[in-house]
Design an enzyme around this catalytic site. Structure first.
Site, PDB file in Angstrom:
ATOM      1  N   GLU A  34       0.860  -1.190   0.000  1.00  0.00           N
ATOM      2  CA  GLU A  34       0.000   0.000   0.000  1.00  0.00           C
ATOM      3  C   GLU A  34       0.901   1.247   0.000  1.00  0.00           C
ATOM      4  OE1 GLU A  34      -3.509   0.874  -0.228  1.00  0.00           O
ATOM      5  OE2 GLU A  34      -2.277   2.642  -0.538  1.00  0.00           O
ATOM      6  N   THR A  41     -10.128   3.945   0.440  1.00  0.00           N
ATOM      7  CA  THR A  41     -11.157   4.970   0.243  1.00  0.00           C
ATOM      8  C   THR A  41     -12.065   5.074   1.457  1.00  0.00           C
ATOM      9  OG1 THR A  41     -11.145   4.586  -2.132  1.00  0.00           O
ATOM     10  CG2 THR A  41     -13.094   5.663  -1.232  1.00  0.00           C
ATOM     11  N   CYS A  42     -12.565   3.944   1.939  1.00  0.00           N
ATOM     12  CA  CYS A  42     -13.568   3.963   3.009  1.00  0.00           C
ATOM     13  C   CYS A  42     -13.093   4.769   4.212  1.00  0.00           C
ATOM     14  CB  CYS A  42     -13.902   2.531   3.430  1.00  0.00           C
ATOM     15  SG  CYS A  42     -14.981   2.463   4.857  1.00  0.00           S
ATOM     16  N   CYS A  47     -16.549   6.279   3.290  1.00  0.00           N
ATOM     17  CA  CYS A  47     -17.578   6.015   4.313  1.00  0.00           C
ATOM     18  C   CYS A  47     -17.347   6.741   5.635  1.00  0.00           C
ATOM     19  CB  CYS A  47     -17.634   4.522   4.659  1.00  0.00           C
ATOM     20  SG  CYS A  47     -17.270   3.407   3.325  1.00  0.00           S
ATOM     21  N   LYS A  50     -17.295  10.634   5.482  1.00  0.00           N
ATOM     22  CA  LYS A  50     -18.657  11.001   5.035  1.00  0.00           C
ATOM     23  C   LYS A  50     -19.648  10.850   6.190  1.00  0.00           C
ATOM     24  CE  LYS A  50     -21.428   8.163   4.176  1.00  0.00           C
ATOM     25  NZ  LYS A  50     -21.543   7.362   2.989  1.00  0.00           N
ATOM     26  N   LYS A  51     -19.544   9.710   6.898  1.00  0.00           N
ATOM     27  CA  LYS A  51     -20.498   9.493   8.000  1.00  0.00           C
ATOM     28  C   LYS A  51     -20.292  10.529   9.101  1.00  0.00           C
ATOM     29  CE  LYS A  51     -23.932   7.106   9.790  1.00  0.00           C
ATOM     30  NZ  LYS A  51     -24.030   5.797  10.378  1.00  0.00           N
ATOM     31  N   TYR A 176     -24.975   7.669  -5.294  1.00  0.00           N
ATOM     32  CA  TYR A 176     -24.725   7.676  -3.852  1.00  0.00           C
ATOM     33  C   TYR A 176     -24.026   8.962  -3.393  1.00  0.00           C
ATOM     34  CZ  TYR A 176     -25.429   2.587  -2.944  1.00  0.00           C
ATOM     35  OH  TYR A 176     -25.932   1.329  -2.765  1.00  0.00           O
ATOM     36  N   ILE A 177     -22.905   9.268  -4.026  1.00  0.00           N
ATOM     37  CA  ILE A 177     -22.064  10.348  -3.493  1.00  0.00           C
ATOM     38  C   ILE A 177     -22.764  11.688  -3.669  1.00  0.00           C
ATOM     39  CG2 ILE A 177     -19.858  11.549  -3.785  1.00  0.00           C
ATOM     40  CD1 ILE A 177     -18.584   8.817  -4.391  1.00  0.00           C
ATOM     41  N   GLU A 180     -25.622  12.002  -1.155  1.00  0.00           N
ATOM     42  CA  GLU A 180     -25.159  12.122   0.230  1.00  0.00           C
ATOM     43  C   GLU A 180     -24.526  13.485   0.493  1.00  0.00           C
ATOM     44  OE1 GLU A 180     -22.716   8.688   1.039  1.00  0.00           O
ATOM     45  OE2 GLU A 180     -24.469   7.395   1.278  1.00  0.00           O
ATOM     46  N   ASP A 301     -13.803  -2.985  -4.895  1.00  0.00           N
ATOM     47  CA  ASP A 301     -14.240  -2.063  -5.954  1.00  0.00           C
ATOM     48  C   ASP A 301     -13.504  -2.259  -7.277  1.00  0.00           C
ATOM     49  OD1 ASP A 301     -15.480  -1.100  -3.718  1.00  0.00           O
ATOM     50  OD2 ASP A 301     -14.878   0.982  -3.992  1.00  0.00           O
ATOM     51  N   VAL A 340     -27.389   1.174   2.222  1.00  0.00           N
ATOM     52  CA  VAL A 340     -28.037   2.397   2.703  1.00  0.00           C
ATOM     53  C   VAL A 340     -27.381   3.606   2.042  1.00  0.00           C
ATOM     54  CG1 VAL A 340     -28.205   3.924   4.713  1.00  0.00           C
ATOM     55  CG2 VAL A 340     -28.859   1.523   4.920  1.00  0.00           C
ATOM     56  N   HIS A 436     -44.166  -0.075  20.101  1.00  0.00           N
ATOM     57  CA  HIS A 436     -44.916   1.180  19.980  1.00  0.00           C
ATOM     58  C   HIS A 436     -44.448   2.211  20.991  1.00  0.00           C
ATOM     59  CE1 HIS A 436     -48.351   3.593  18.857  1.00  0.00           C
ATOM     60  NE2 HIS A 436     -48.634   3.767  20.128  1.00  0.00           N
ATOM     61  N   GLU A 441     -42.285  -0.026  13.783  1.00  0.00           N
ATOM     62  CA  GLU A 441     -43.505  -0.831  13.910  1.00  0.00           C
ATOM     63  C   GLU A 441     -44.320  -0.815  12.609  1.00  0.00           C
ATOM     64  OE1 GLU A 441     -46.588   0.592  16.623  1.00  0.00           O
ATOM     65  OE2 GLU A 441     -45.786   2.618  16.470  1.00  0.00           O
TER      66      GLU A 441
HETATM   67  P1  NDP Z   1     -22.859   6.073  -8.684  1.00  0.00           P
HETATM   68  O1  NDP Z   1     -22.630   5.024  -9.680  1.00  0.00           O
HETATM   69  O2  NDP Z   1     -23.654   5.770  -7.480  1.00  0.00           O
HETATM   70  O3  NDP Z   1     -23.546   7.325  -9.398  1.00  0.00           O
HETATM   71  C1  NDP Z   1     -22.947   7.961 -10.471  1.00  0.00           C
HETATM   72  C2  NDP Z   1     -23.869   9.072 -10.916  1.00  0.00           C
HETATM   73  O4  NDP Z   1     -23.202   9.875 -11.876  1.00  0.00           O
HETATM   74  C3  NDP Z   1     -25.140   8.555 -11.587  1.00  0.00           C
HETATM   75  O5  NDP Z   1     -26.209   9.379 -11.214  1.00  0.00           O
HETATM   76  C4  NDP Z   1     -24.818   8.705 -13.062  1.00  0.00           C
HETATM   77  O6  NDP Z   1     -25.949   8.905 -13.855  1.00  0.00           O
HETATM   78  C5  NDP Z   1     -24.002   9.984 -13.026  1.00  0.00           C
HETATM   79  N1  NDP Z   1     -23.110  10.141 -14.168  1.00  0.00           N
HETATM   80  C6  NDP Z   1     -22.241   9.250 -14.683  1.00  0.00           C
HETATM   81  N2  NDP Z   1     -21.588   9.781 -15.729  1.00  0.00           N
HETATM   82  C7  NDP Z   1     -22.081  11.030 -15.880  1.00  0.00           C
HETATM   83  C8  NDP Z   1     -21.825  12.065 -16.794  1.00  0.00           C
HETATM   84  N3  NDP Z   1     -20.931  11.925 -17.754  1.00  0.00           N
HETATM   85  N4  NDP Z   1     -22.528  13.217 -16.684  1.00  0.00           N
HETATM   86  C9  NDP Z   1     -23.447  13.365 -15.699  1.00  0.00           C
HETATM   87  N5  NDP Z   1     -23.736  12.421 -14.794  1.00  0.00           N
HETATM   88  C10 NDP Z   1     -23.057  11.254 -14.892  1.00  0.00           C
HETATM   89  O7  NDP Z   1     -21.409   6.595  -8.327  1.00  0.00           O
HETATM   90  P2  NDP Z   1     -20.850   7.460  -7.125  1.00  0.00           P
HETATM   91  O8  NDP Z   1     -19.639   8.112  -7.654  1.00  0.00           O
HETATM   92  O9  NDP Z   1     -21.906   8.290  -6.510  1.00  0.00           O
HETATM   93  O10 NDP Z   1     -20.427   6.349  -6.071  1.00  0.00           O
HETATM   94  C11 NDP Z   1     -19.573   5.277  -6.471  1.00  0.00           C
HETATM   95  C12 NDP Z   1     -19.910   4.016  -5.721  1.00  0.00           C
HETATM   96  O11 NDP Z   1     -19.418   4.098  -4.401  1.00  0.00           O
HETATM   97  C13 NDP Z   1     -21.410   3.769  -5.554  1.00  0.00           C
HETATM   98  O12 NDP Z   1     -21.977   3.147  -6.678  1.00  0.00           O
HETATM   99  C14 NDP Z   1     -21.449   2.891  -4.325  1.00  0.00           C
HETATM  100  O13 NDP Z   1     -21.259   1.562  -4.702  1.00  0.00           O
HETATM  101  C15 NDP Z   1     -20.261   3.392  -3.522  1.00  0.00           C
HETATM  102  N6  NDP Z   1     -20.725   4.292  -2.451  1.00  0.00           N
HETATM  103  C16 NDP Z   1     -21.470   3.747  -1.457  1.00  0.00           C
HETATM  104  C17 NDP Z   1     -21.948   4.530  -0.435  1.00  0.00           C
HETATM  105  C18 NDP Z   1     -22.791   3.920   0.633  1.00  0.00           C
HETATM  106  O14 NDP Z   1     -22.768   2.701   0.784  1.00  0.00           O
HETATM  107  N7  NDP Z   1     -23.578   4.694   1.373  1.00  0.00           N
HETATM  108  C19 NDP Z   1     -21.665   5.971  -0.376  1.00  0.00           C
HETATM  109  C20 NDP Z   1     -20.871   6.444  -1.494  1.00  0.00           C
HETATM  110  C21 NDP Z   1     -20.425   5.610  -2.478  1.00  0.00           C
HETATM  111  P3  NDP Z   1     -26.727   7.654 -14.492  1.00  0.00           P
HETATM  112  O15 NDP Z   1     -27.487   7.013 -13.368  1.00  0.00           O
HETATM  113  O16 NDP Z   1     -27.600   8.317 -15.499  1.00  0.00           O
HETATM  114  O17 NDP Z   1     -25.678   6.757 -15.089  1.00  0.00           O
END
Ligand code: NDP
Length: 452
Positions: A34, A41-42, A47, A50-51, A176-177, A180, A301, A340, A436, A441
Site C-alpha cells: 500500500e 477509500t472507506c 464512508c 462522510k459518516k 450515492y455520493i 449524500e 471495488d 443504505v 410502539h 412498527e
Molecule cells: P454512482 O454510480 O452511485 O452514481 C454515479 C452518478 O453519476 C449517476 O447518477 C450517473 O448517472 C451519473 N453520471 C455518470 N456519468 C455522468 C456524466 N458523464 N454526466 C453526468 N452524470 C453522470 O457513483 P458514485 O460516484 O456516486 O459512487 C460510487 C460508488 O461508491 C457507488 O456506486 C457505491 O457503490 C459506492 N458508495 C457507497 C456509499 C454507501 O454505501 N452509502 C456511499 C458512497 C459511495 P446515471 O445514473 O444516469 O448513469
C-alpha cells in the site's frame, strides 16, 4: 533478492486488509502493498469521513427541530476546522489500529505500488516479491470527464478537503455520493443545486428514488432532472456552468463532480499476465473471486461487484478462509446485499426493487406500502413522510425486496435484511408484535396489498 510469501495482497483498503489479516490468522506468510494511507477509500476519503459529516449534518437538523419543539436556543453553525480535527483524529485512530493489527499478525507491509512481472511475481520499487497467491484489492478512483472547465470543480476527495461550508454548491451526478454530499452540505447551510442527467439512484427502486428527490427538495435542495452540464467557467471568483438546456446556472462557490468511479488497475501492468477486465477496466472474477489467471484473485471495488466496503471485507475474508483456512466452500453470497444511502432522509434497500422483481417474477409480484409522518417530525409540525415498501412474490407473499425511506431507515434495515435473507413471508411480519410508538412498527403493521 526475491522475498517469498504465501500471499501477496495489492492494496491496503478494506478488502485487502481483510484478506491479509484473515490469511495471517490462518498461519499464512503475507505481504501487503500500500503506497498511500492504510484504510483505502472507506477510511480516508469515503464512508468514515462522510459518516462523520453526516452526523454533523444530523446535529444541525436536530437543532432546527429543537427550535420547532420550543427550545429557546438559536441553532448554531458548525465550527468546521474544530469538527474536522475530531474527524481526522477518529480516522487516525482507525489507521493506527490497522497498523497494530498488521504488526501483530506479522504481515510485511510494503509502502510501494506493486506491478506484475508474472502471475506469481510482483515488483515493488526495488523489491521483488513472489507468492503462489496474489490478491488484487486496489479499489477505485473518482471518474473525471473531458468537460471544459472540469478542474474548476472537484471530486468527492476534494469535498473532504473543505474547511468551511461553501455558500452555494453545484453537484453533478445523481448517485450515492451526489445525493449524500448534497444532503450534508444543505443541512450545514449551503445552498445546493444538483444536476442529474436522468434520475436519482439509478438501479434503486424508481418510486423510492423519486420520493427521495421530493424529500430532498423539501429540504431545500434544488434537484434539476434531465440536465447535462457541458462546461464550467470561472468569472469574478465564482463558478458558472453551461447546461445542455441552454441556461447558465450559477454563480457557485463550489462545484462537485460525483459521476461514478473507475477501478484502479492502470499501474498494475496487468497486460503482462493477460488479466481479463471488462470495458470499464474492472477485473473479472468468478464466484470464488478467481480471475482468468490461476493464482490471481480480486476483491472489492476493482471488480464489477457491488462497490461497498462490507462486500469487499466479506469477499476478502472468505477468500482467505478458502485458500488458507481449510474451508474449500467459503465464498461470499452476493444475493440480497443490504445497502443504505446516507441521504437526508436515508434510503435503505435490500433485495429486489419493484421493477427488478417484475422482470424476474412477471405478474406474480405484489407490493405492500406504508407511508406516515414520523412522530418526531410531526411534533415539530413537519409533514415529511417516511415510506416503507415490501416487494413480495407468490401466494405466500415471500418478501424479495425491502425499501425504506425516512429517518432511522439506515439503522432499521439490518435486522429486516436478516429476515429477508432467511426467506421471511409477509405473514411472519404480521405475526410479529409491534414496538410502539416507533417508526419500525410500521414494517409489521402494513395493511392490504397496493392495488395494481
Ligand atoms: P454512482 O454510480 O452511485 O452514481 C454515479 C452518478 O453519476 C449517476 O447518477 C450517473 O448517472 C451519473 N453520471 C455518470 N456519468 C455522468 C456524466 N458523464 N454526466 C453526468 N452524470 C453522470 O457513483 P458514485 O460516484 O456516486 O459512487 C460510487 C460508488 O461508491 C457507488 O456506486 C457505491 O457503490 C459506492 N458508495 C457507497 C456509499 C454507501 O454505501 N452509502 C456511499 C458512497 C459511495 P446515471 O445514473 O444516469 O448513469
Amino acid at each position: 533478492m526475491q522475498e517469498t510469501f504465501d500471499l501477496i495482497v495489492l492494496g491496503g483498503g478494506s478488502g485487502g486488509l481483510a484478506a491479509a489479516i484473515r490469511a495471517a490468522k490462518h498461519g499464512a506468510h503475507v505481504a501487503l502493498l500500500e503506497p498511500k494511507k492504510l484504510g483505502g477509500t472507506c477510511v480516508n476519503v469515503g464512508c468514515i469521513p462522510k459518516k462523520a459529516m453526516w452526523y454533523a449534518a444530523q446535529m444541525a437538523e436536530a437543532q432546527q427541530i429543537a427550535v420547532d419543539y420550543g427550545f429557546h436556543e438559536k441553532p448554531g453553525s458548525l465550527d468546521w476546522p474544530r469538527f474536522i480535527a475530531y474527524r481526522e483524529k477518529y480516522i487516525e485512530n482507525i489507521r493506527a489500529a490497522y497498523a497494530r493489527t498488521l504488526d501483530q499478525s506479522k504481515i510485511t507491509v510494503v509502502r510501494e505500488t506493486g506491478r506484475f512481472v508474472s502471475p506469481t511475481r510482483i515488483l515493488a520499487g526495488e523489491r521483488e516479491l513472489t507468492a503462489s497467491h496474489i490478491v488484487i484489492a486496489t479499489g477505485s478512483t473518482p471518474n473525471r470527464l473531458d468537460t471544459p472547465g472540469f478542474d474548476i470543480g472537484t471530486v468527492s476527495d476534494g469535498f473532504f478537503a473543505l474547511r468551511s461550508c461553501p455558500r452555494r454548491t453545484a453537484i453533478v451526478g445523481g448517485g450515492y455520493i451526489a445525493v449524500e454530499l448534497a444532503g450534508v452540505l444543505r443541512a450545514l447551510g449551503s445552498d445546493v443545486d444538483m444536476y442529474v442527467r436522468d434520475r436519482l439512484m439509478g438501479g434503486f427502486d424508481e418510486e423510492m428514488a423519486y420520493l427521495l428527490g421530493d424529500e430532498m427538495r423539501q429540504h431545500g435542495i434544488r434537484v434539476h432532472y434531465g440536465c447535462q452540464i457541458t462546461a464550467a467557467h470561472e468569472k469574478d471568483g465564482a463558478i458558472l456552468l453551461d447546461c445542455d438546456k441552454g441556461n447558465q446556472p450559477g454563480p457557485y462557490e463550489a462545484l462537485i463532480w460525483a459521476i461514478g468511479r473507475h477501478p484502479n488497475t492502470r499501474t498494475l501492468d496487468i497486460e503482462v499476465i493477460d488479466l481479463a477486465v471488462d470495458r470499464h477496466g474492472h477485473v473479472l472474477v468468478d464466484a470464488w473471486q478467481e480471475t482468468n489467471v490461476p493464482g490471481v484473485y480480486a476483491v472489492g471495488d476493482v471488480t464489477p461487484n457491488k462497490a461497498l466496503t462490507p462486500v469487499a471485507v466479506a469477499a476478502g475474508r472468505k477468500l482467505a478462509d478458502r485458500l488458507f483456512g481449510g474451508m474449500p466452500d467459503a465464498r461470499l453470497d452476493y444475493d440480497n446485499i443490504p445497502s443504505v444511502v446516507f441521504s437526508h432522509p436515508p434510503l435503505a434497500t435490500v433485495g429486489l426493487s419493484e421493477q427488478e422483481a417484475r422482470d424476474k417474477y412477471g405478474a406474480d409480484v405484489h407490493v405492500y406500502k406504508q407511508s406516515f409522518v414520523p412522530m418526531q417530525l410531526a411534533l415539530a409540525g413537519r409533514l415529511m413522510k417516511s415510506v416503507y415498501k415490501l416487494v413480495c412474490t407468490g401466494e405466500d407473499s415471500r418478501i424479495v425486496g425491502i425499501q425504506m425511506l425516512g429517518p432511522a431507515s439506515d439503522e432499521l434495515l439490518q435486522g429486516f435484511a436478516v429476515a429477508l435473507k432467511m426467506g421471511a413471508r409477509k405473514s411472519d411480519f404480521d405475526a410479529t408484535v409491534a414496538i410502539h410508538p416507533t417508526s419500525a412498527e410500521e414494517m409489521v403493521l402494513m395493511g392490504a396489498r397496493v392495488p395494481g
